[in-house]
Design a protein around this motif. Structure first.
Motif: not given
Length: 239
Positions: A88-108
């Motif tokens: 669960h901790w590892k999955a959260l870490a990966l989610m926040f890596v994606f959120f970080s990239l999304d903040e710059i690239l607006s992937l959503h």
């Protein structure tokens, strides 16, 4: 070699809060200049909370990445302990890596398909169509993390829930509100600009609460973390 770095969760949260306050004031001033005085100089985009690749988005991306690093540290420690919630901790870490990239690239925003919105006859709170898969993701993740949240210390659990409520309230809740307003009135006006600023500020505040919770958890339940530095000569690496 060991490096000792003392970190105060409260001081970190306070320092980040100063930055958020600065971006909040600057962001609101930018919207007033744009729509109240028709000011169109390029530099104001650097502080526009509704724009990407500027100071606020870089700040948000950095803090989200910092969350990912802290979560990765916890996940690593939990793996060594054989903790059943390591995944669960590892999955959260990966989610926040994606959120970080999304903040710059607006992937959503890839999910904002105007033709699909028209085909499904969506509008109002679903004007920004990405909120539908976003809400499903939040719901599924919430259900998957129920047991994980229950096992956490009460202070950490309360902070996690508070952080999540503020962040999701901004990212999804305010996005639905702004979508409803955009559909009814439009996006090129001061009210819409201020609403998007509130959305981004809520996300920033939610991340600060989460960082505070993670640092406090590390300090209370993981004790000290050793940072070791090993320098390998080039010739040794080639062997």
């Amino acid at each position: 070699m060991k490096f000792l770095i003392s970190v105060s969760p409260k001081r970190v949260a306070f320092s980040l809060s100063i930055w958020v306050l600065f971006f909040a004031v600057a962001g609101c001033i930018v919207q007033v200049l744009r729509y109240g005085f028709n000011y169109k100089e390029r530099w104001i985009n650097l502080f526009n909370l509704d724009q990407e690749i500027n100071y606020p988005s870089w700040y948000s991306s950095f803090t989200l990445l910092f969350c990912a690093i802290l979560l990765g540290i916890i996940a690593s420690a939990k793996k060594k302990q054989g903790d059943r919630y390591f995944g669960h901790w590892k999955a959260l870490a990966l989610m926040f890596v994606f959120f970080s990239l999304d903040e710059i690239l607006s992937l959503h925003e890839i999910l904002i398909i105007n033709d699909l919105r028209k085909a499904l006859d969506l509008g109002g709170i679903f004007y920004f169509i990405w909120v539908i898969p976003g809400a499903i993701f939040v719901g599924v993740t919430g259900l998957a993390y129920l047991k994980f949240l229950r096992h956490l210390p009460r202070k950490t659990r309360d902070c996690f829930l508070l952080a999540g409520s503020i962040y999701v309230g901004g990212a999804l809740g305010m996005e639905m509100v702004t979508g409803y307003y955009a559909d009814a009135v439009g996006q090129r006006n001061l009210i819409y600009g201020l609403m998007t600023s509130v959305e981004e500020i809520m996300e920033m505040v939610g991340v600060i609460v989460f960082i505070y919770a993670l640092l406090s958890y590390i300090g209370s339940h993981l004790e000290t973390i050793d940072l070791r530095l090993k320098i390998v000569e080039n010739q040794q690496r080639l062997k």
